[in-house]
Scaffold this active site. Sequence first.
Site, mmCIF file in Angstrom:
data_model
loop_
_atom_site.group_PDB
_atom_site.id
_atom_site.type_symbol
_atom_site.label_atom_id
_atom_site.label_comp_id
_atom_site.label_asym_id
_atom_site.label_seq_id
_atom_site.Cartn_x
_atom_site.Cartn_y
_atom_site.Cartn_z
ATOM 1 N N ASP A 93 0.861 -1.169 0.000
ATOM 2 C CA ASP A 93 0.000 0.000 0.000
ATOM 3 C C ASP A 93 0.909 1.234 0.000
ATOM 4 O O ASP A 93 2.114 1.129 0.221
ATOM 5 C CB ASP A 93 -0.892 -0.042 1.240
ATOM 6 C CG ASP A 93 -1.645 1.244 1.470
ATOM 7 O OD1 ASP A 93 -2.393 1.662 0.559
ATOM 8 O OD2 ASP A 93 -1.484 1.847 2.547
ATOM 9 N N ASP A 105 -0.261 5.214 0.958
ATOM 10 C CA ASP A 105 -0.553 6.171 2.027
ATOM 11 C C ASP A 105 -0.667 5.454 3.368
ATOM 12 O O ASP A 105 -1.453 4.527 3.537
ATOM 13 C CB ASP A 105 -1.862 6.908 1.744
ATOM 14 C CG ASP A 105 -1.753 7.833 0.542
ATOM 15 O OD1 ASP A 105 -0.758 8.568 0.446
ATOM 16 O OD2 ASP A 105 -2.670 7.814 -0.304
ATOM 17 N N ASP A 111 -1.509 -0.654 6.041
ATOM 18 C CA ASP A 111 -1.752 -0.058 7.360
ATOM 19 C C ASP A 111 -3.218 -0.018 7.751
ATOM 20 O O ASP A 111 -3.546 0.447 8.833
ATOM 21 C CB ASP A 111 -1.208 1.372 7.385
ATOM 22 C CG ASP A 111 -2.027 2.306 6.501
ATOM 23 O OD1 ASP A 111 -2.596 3.285 7.029
ATOM 24 O OD2 ASP A 111 -2.112 2.052 5.290
#
Length: 218
Positions: A7, A9, A166
């Site tokens: 991922d 961001d 995250d």
Amino acid sequence: MRLVVFDVDGTLVDSQGLILAAMDSALAGAGLAPMPRAKVLSIVGLSLPVAVAQLLPGAPEGVQQLVTEGYKSAYTAARAAQAAPLYDGVADCLDRLAMRDDLLLAVATGKSRRGLDAVIAAHGWQGRFISLQTADGHPSKPHPSMLQAAMADAGVDAGDALMIGDTSFDMQMARNAGMAGFGVAWGYHPRAELMQAGAARIFDDYASLTLALEEWSA
């Protein structure tokens, strides 16, 4: 060969300042009050229209579209002024993984392709990833489409692929694609949500994550 999908961001880049400022601007432009930081960050990872709809479930479609377009404009302007910084250890992790001849790297992000291209250019990552999957061509996370495309590009099966993210959306997406997910604790969803979403492991820093990835791919 094995595949590690990142991922962006909240995992590779710390973009929360840009995200919060852009959403404040977008909401103000639509005549709406700002939202709490935690609420805005809770939708990071979703495709933008889906994220705005989740933030404003009772708003008319026209208002949601206004916020979506306002966010795009504000984020693009802020990004042009200053790129979001990398988390500590990202550069070393990617460099070490890229040196392995049995490992491929990819990206699966809720960002647009234009946004991802800007991140890659800002940090000199051209050619680093074998597959770049964005919100432009896929349903929003946690749909597995981005991971399925990344595996097809790399020529690997789910048992030889791993998602790093995250948010609970990343872990759910990995589970939906039949692959394992490693969560990172420095991003936008708390550890408990990552565990509930099926994270196989959760890491507190890039040093420990890098070692785990090297062991996994050995």
